[in-house]
Design a protein around this motif. Structure first.
Motif, PDB file in Angstrom:
ATOM      1  N   SER A 219       0.812  -1.217   0.000  1.00  0.00           N
ATOM      2  CA  SER A 219       0.000   0.000   0.000  1.00  0.00           C
ATOM      3  C   SER A 219       0.846   1.268   0.000  1.00  0.00           C
ATOM      4  CB  SER A 219      -0.926   0.020   1.221  1.00  0.00           C
ATOM      5  OG  SER A 219      -1.660  -1.186   1.306  1.00  0.00           O
ATOM      6  N   GLY A 220       0.356   2.251  -0.735  1.00  0.00           N
ATOM      7  CA  GLY A 220       1.005   3.550  -0.792  1.00  0.00           C
ATOM      8  C   GLY A 220      -0.024   4.624  -1.057  1.00  0.00           C
ATOM      9  N   PRO A 221       0.413   5.834  -1.376  1.00  0.00           N
ATOM     10  CA  PRO A 221      -0.527   6.925  -1.653  1.00  0.00           C
ATOM     11  C   PRO A 221      -1.549   6.539  -2.717  1.00  0.00           C
ATOM     12  CG  PRO A 221       1.706   7.771  -1.454  1.00  0.00           C
ATOM     13  CD  PRO A 221       1.826   6.275  -1.428  1.00  0.00           C
ATOM     14  N   GLY A 222      -2.814   6.823  -2.419  1.00  0.00           N
ATOM     15  CA  GLY A 222      -3.897   6.484  -3.333  1.00  0.00           C
ATOM     16  C   GLY A 222      -4.546   5.146  -3.041  1.00  0.00           C
ATOM     17  N   ASP A 223      -3.881   4.313  -2.254  1.00  0.00           N
ATOM     18  CA  ASP A 223      -4.436   3.009  -1.886  1.00  0.00           C
ATOM     19  C   ASP A 223      -5.252   3.123  -0.603  1.00  0.00           C
ATOM     20  OD1 ASP A 223      -3.117   1.845  -4.054  1.00  0.00           O
ATOM     21  OD2 ASP A 223      -1.313   1.452  -2.874  1.00  0.00           O
ATOM     22  N   GLU A 224      -6.048   2.081  -0.336  1.00  0.00           N
ATOM     23  CA  GLU A 224      -6.890   2.066   0.857  1.00  0.00           C
ATOM     24  C   GLU A 224      -6.650   0.806   1.668  1.00  0.00           C
ATOM     25  OE1 GLU A 224     -10.641   4.639  -0.988  1.00  0.00           O
ATOM     26  OE2 GLU A 224     -10.872   2.490  -0.608  1.00  0.00           O
ATOM     27  N   VAL A 225      -6.730   0.971   2.991  1.00  0.00           N
ATOM     28  CA  VAL A 225      -6.551  -0.134   3.933  1.00  0.00           C
ATOM     29  C   VAL A 225      -7.760  -0.165   4.851  1.00  0.00           C
ATOM     30  CG1 VAL A 225      -5.135  -1.063   5.807  1.00  0.00           C
ATOM     31  CG2 VAL A 225      -4.037   0.056   3.845  1.00  0.00           C
ATOM     32  N   ILE A 226      -8.410  -1.305   4.929  1.00  0.00           N
ATOM     33  CA  ILE A 226      -9.628  -1.462   5.725  1.00  0.00           C
ATOM     34  C   ILE A 226      -9.302  -2.211   7.016  1.00  0.00           C
ATOM     35  CG2 ILE A 226     -11.929  -2.534   5.799  1.00  0.00           C
ATOM     36  CD1 ILE A 226     -12.041  -2.228   2.754  1.00  0.00           C
ATOM     37  N   TYR A 227      -9.886  -1.731   8.102  1.00  0.00           N
ATOM     38  CA  TYR A 227      -9.789  -2.466   9.371  1.00  0.00           C
ATOM     39  C   TYR A 227     -10.998  -2.093  10.224  1.00  0.00           C
ATOM     40  CZ  TYR A 227      -7.570   2.016  10.566  1.00  0.00           C
ATOM     41  OH  TYR A 227      -7.284   3.354  10.695  1.00  0.00           O
ATOM     42  N   ALA A 228     -11.324  -2.950  11.176  1.00  0.00           N
ATOM     43  CA  ALA A 228     -12.416  -2.649  12.111  1.00  0.00           C
ATOM     44  C   ALA A 228     -11.955  -1.575  13.093  1.00  0.00           C
ATOM     45  CB  ALA A 228     -12.820  -3.916  12.861  1.00  0.00           C
ATOM     46  N   TRP A 229     -12.908  -0.898  13.693  1.00  0.00           N
ATOM     47  CA  TRP A 229     -12.564   0.085  14.716  1.00  0.00           C
ATOM     48  C   TRP A 229     -13.685   0.169  15.747  1.00  0.00           C
ATOM     49  CZ3 TRP A 229      -7.957   1.451  15.672  1.00  0.00           C
ATOM     50  CH2 TRP A 229      -7.710   2.480  16.595  1.00  0.00           C
ATOM     51  N   ARG A 230     -13.323  -0.032  17.049  1.00  0.00           N
ATOM     52  CA  ARG A 230     -11.962  -0.005  17.510  1.00  0.00           C
ATOM     53  C   ARG A 230     -11.286  -1.367  17.395  1.00  0.00           C
ATOM     54  NH1 ARG A 230      -8.390   2.860  20.385  1.00  0.00           N
ATOM     55  NH2 ARG A 230      -9.775   4.641  20.499  1.00  0.00           N
ATOM     56  N   SER A 231     -10.003  -1.313  16.990  1.00  0.00           N
ATOM     57  CA  SER A 231      -9.198  -2.524  16.925  1.00  0.00           C
ATOM     58  C   SER A 231      -7.782  -2.156  17.339  1.00  0.00           C
ATOM     59  CB  SER A 231      -9.269  -3.137  15.519  1.00  0.00           C
ATOM     60  OG  SER A 231      -8.713  -4.437  15.504  1.00  0.00           O
ATOM     61  N   PHE A 232      -6.801  -2.917  16.894  1.00  0.00           N
ATOM     62  CA  PHE A 232      -5.423  -2.706  17.333  1.00  0.00           C
ATOM     63  C   PHE A 232      -4.971  -1.285  16.977  1.00  0.00           C
ATOM     64  CE2 PHE A 232      -0.753  -4.009  16.559  1.00  0.00           C
ATOM     65  CZ  PHE A 232      -0.395  -3.611  17.839  1.00  0.00           C
ATOM     66  N   GLU A 233      -4.440  -0.580  17.970  1.00  0.00           N
ATOM     67  CA  GLU A 233      -4.082   0.829  17.808  1.00  0.00           C
ATOM     68  C   GLU A 233      -3.038   1.087  16.731  1.00  0.00           C
ATOM     69  OE1 GLU A 233      -3.897   3.472  21.563  1.00  0.00           O
ATOM     70  OE2 GLU A 233      -3.472   1.432  22.240  1.00  0.00           O
ATOM     71  N   ALA A 234      -2.229   0.085  16.415  1.00  0.00           N
ATOM     72  CA  ALA A 234      -1.157   0.311  15.438  1.00  0.00           C
ATOM     73  C   ALA A 234      -1.682   0.424  14.010  1.00  0.00           C
ATOM     74  CB  ALA A 234      -0.123  -0.817  15.518  1.00  0.00           C
ATOM     75  N   TYR A 235      -2.874  -0.119  13.718  1.00  0.00           N
ATOM     76  CA  TYR A 235      -3.352  -0.122  12.323  1.00  0.00           C
ATOM     77  C   TYR A 235      -3.422   1.276  11.716  1.00  0.00           C
ATOM     78  CZ  TYR A 235      -4.823  -4.989  13.278  1.00  0.00           C
ATOM     79  OH  TYR A 235      -4.864  -6.326  13.611  1.00  0.00           O
ATOM     80  N   PRO A 236      -4.069   2.249  12.370  1.00  0.00           N
ATOM     81  CA  PRO A 236      -4.095   3.578  11.750  1.00  0.00           C
ATOM     82  C   PRO A 236      -2.721   4.211  11.647  1.00  0.00           C
ATOM     83  CG  PRO A 236      -5.101   3.625  13.937  1.00  0.00           C
ATOM     84  CD  PRO A 236      -4.902   2.204  13.590  1.00  0.00           C
ATOM     85  N   ILE A 237      -1.833   3.899  12.577  1.00  0.00           N
ATOM     86  CA  ILE A 237      -0.494   4.489  12.566  1.00  0.00           C
ATOM     87  C   ILE A 237       0.305   3.987  11.373  1.00  0.00           C
ATOM     88  CG2 ILE A 237       1.691   4.670  13.816  1.00  0.00           C
ATOM     89  CD1 ILE A 237       0.057   4.399  16.423  1.00  0.00           C
ATOM     90  N   ILE A 238       0.386   2.667  11.220  1.00  0.00           N
ATOM     91  CA  ILE A 238       1.213   2.130  10.140  1.00  0.00           C
ATOM     92  C   ILE A 238       0.573   2.377   8.779  1.00  0.00           C
ATOM     93  CG2 ILE A 238       2.365   0.447  11.603  1.00  0.00           C
ATOM     94  CD1 ILE A 238       0.511  -1.707  10.623  1.00  0.00           C
ATOM     95  N   THR A 239      -0.760   2.502   8.746  1.00  0.00           N
ATOM     96  CA  THR A 239      -1.423   2.849   7.483  1.00  0.00           C
ATOM     97  C   THR A 239      -1.039   4.257   7.061  1.00  0.00           C
ATOM     98  OG1 THR A 239      -3.288   1.371   7.939  1.00  0.00           O
ATOM     99  CG2 THR A 239      -3.644   3.130   6.338  1.00  0.00           C
ATOM    100  N   GLN A 240      -1.094   5.187   7.994  1.00  0.00           N
ATOM    101  CA  GLN A 240      -0.754   6.570   7.659  1.00  0.00           C
ATOM    102  C   GLN A 240       0.716   6.699   7.278  1.00  0.00           C
ATOM    103  OE1 GLN A 240      -2.557   9.438  10.221  1.00  0.00           O
ATOM    104  NE2 GLN A 240      -1.209  11.109   9.584  1.00  0.00           N
ATOM    105  N   ILE A 241       1.596   5.951   7.958  1.00  0.00           N
ATOM    106  CA  ILE A 241       3.015   5.982   7.613  1.00  0.00           C
ATOM    107  C   ILE A 241       3.227   5.546   6.166  1.00  0.00           C
ATOM    108  CG2 ILE A 241       5.238   4.847   8.047  1.00  0.00           C
ATOM    109  CD1 ILE A 241       4.487   4.820  11.025  1.00  0.00           C
ATOM    110  N   SER A 242       2.446   4.562   5.724  1.00  0.00           N
ATOM    111  CA  SER A 242       2.599   4.056   4.359  1.00  0.00           C
ATOM    112  C   SER A 242       2.114   5.064   3.313  1.00  0.00           C
ATOM    113  CB  SER A 242       1.830   2.744   4.183  1.00  0.00           C
ATOM    114  OG  SER A 242       0.429   2.975   4.088  1.00  0.00           O
ATOM    115  N   GLY A 243       1.323   6.032   3.744  1.00  0.00           N
ATOM    116  CA  GLY A 243       0.745   6.998   2.818  1.00  0.00           C
ATOM    117  C   GLY A 243      -0.616   6.605   2.299  1.00  0.00           C
TER     118      GLY A 243
END
Length: 359
Positions: free
Chosen positions: A102-126
């Motif tokens: 995944s990179g800029p323009g891509d999408e990552v789906i996850y449930a929320w609330r779930s593991f706190e790292a998911y939004p962090i590592i998703t945003q880092i990837s762009g």
């Protein structure tokens, strides 16, 4: 000459900060830490000795290929070595998954609330995060997650059991969901708490992955195996995905101490299963006691319980701390309490009973 700061990636603006569970205060009234889902037991037999032996050589680089650990995992789970990748805890492997897909323009789906790292590592990837609310019962809403898939979706996390709610996705609903996911979208079954599951309807992700090339499974040695301080996790995935993870892993990221301790832990599995069984019994006792006290909480298959307290969350967390236990509050939502030593669990339960009477 004008002073300018180095240019940094715009994706890092406003990135959420991972909040680890607070430790017990040194020298203070707090005696027990129930905030990080750690295993309360000491290292398994042979593990400390293995780590000490490895420490005698830490002037040398570790085996970058994690050969001994990879071979042990391949035998333990009946998978080819080429289908394995290791990293600094399962979260380190998860970040490599984002880098690989995944990179800029891509999408990552996850449930929320779930593991706190998911939004962090998703945003880092762009990539763009697409969080899908849990159901009213704090379970993954797999139908809604499937509905959220677009032609930009690259990766979907399914945390099973879910952190912090402890709820699970069962076989029939998971397979129905996977049938709806396009074959070019990677589904990551994050099974950090797999060893604590006692619900026979919850599938083993490694069995699911065998027939589905777009499924990867994350596991860790931090929870049941009690190696949280050594940071070692792994993924099981088909060769293209596993090879990409090995390419994107930090070179020499898993120390030799961690590798040798993980191998020793796998070889002490009988003792491990006994300890996990004891924690499951404690989990059931804590859950049943809370229900008897009048609490409404989701059934948990992990090594923690979840209390949805809304605006009273921080008040309850403070009451627990005064009683001698640190728990993990999510302000305005609820709190997660790890199953720890019996004495710690009793302190928590006593606090919960008193707090309940005040509601």
């Amino acid at each position: 000459m004008s002073e300018k700061s180095p240019k940094l990636r715009a994706e890092l603006d406003g990135i959420p900060t991972y909040k680890p569970g607070r430790p017990a205060a040194a020298g203070g009234p707090v005696a027990y830490k129930l905030s990080s889902n750690e295993n309360p037991y000491p290292p398994l037999p042979g593990v400390l000795e293995s780590a000490i032996a490895a420490a005698g050589n830490f002037n040398r680089y570790p085996d970058m290929a994690c050969t001994g650990l990879m071979n042990e995992l391949a035998e333990r789970f009946g998978v080819p070595v080429s289908h394995l990748a290791t990293g600094t805890g399962s979260v380190g492997v998860a970040q490599s998954l984002l880098q690989s897909t995944s990179g800029p323009g891509d999408e990552v789906i996850y449930a929320w609330r779930s593991f706190e790292a998911y939004p962090i590592i998703t945003q880092i990837s762009g990539a763009k995060a697409v969080p899908v609310p849990l159901t009213a019962g704090d379970v993954h809403d797999l139908d809604a997650m499937a509905d959220a898939i677009t032609d930009r979706t690259r990766l979907i996390f399914v945390c099973n059991p879910n952190n912090p709610t402890g709820t699970v996705v069962r076989r029939a609903e998971l397979e129905r969901f996977l049938d709806r996911v396009p074959s070019d979208v990677l589904v990551v079954l994050d099974e950090a708490y797999r060893e604590f599951i006692r619900d026979a309807d919850v599938p083993d992700g490694i069995e699911i992955y065998r027939d589905r090339p777009n499924v990867a499974v994350l596991r860790t040695f931090s929870k049941a195996y009690g190696l949280a301080g050594l940071r070692v996790g792994f993924a099981v995935a088909h060769e293209p995905v596993a090879a990409a993870l090995r390419k994107t892993a930090v070179p020499f990221g898993v120390s030799q101490l961690a590798q040798d301790a993980a191998v020793a832990s796998l070889q002490a599995e009988d003792e491990l299963l006994g300890r996990v069984g004891s924690l499951v019994c404690e989990r059931n006792r804590v859950y049943e006691t809370l229900v008897k006290q009048g609490w409404t909480l989701p059934e948990t298959q992990a090594n923690f319980v979840w209390l949805r307290l809304g605006e009273r969350t921080t008040d309850f967390a403070a009451a627990c701390e005064r009683a001698g236990v640190v728990v993990r509050p999510f302000a305005g939502e609820g709190l997660r309490v790890t199953i720890g030593e019996t004495e710690a669990n009793d302190l928590f339960l006593h606090t919960a009973e008193a707090f309940r009477r005040e509601l």
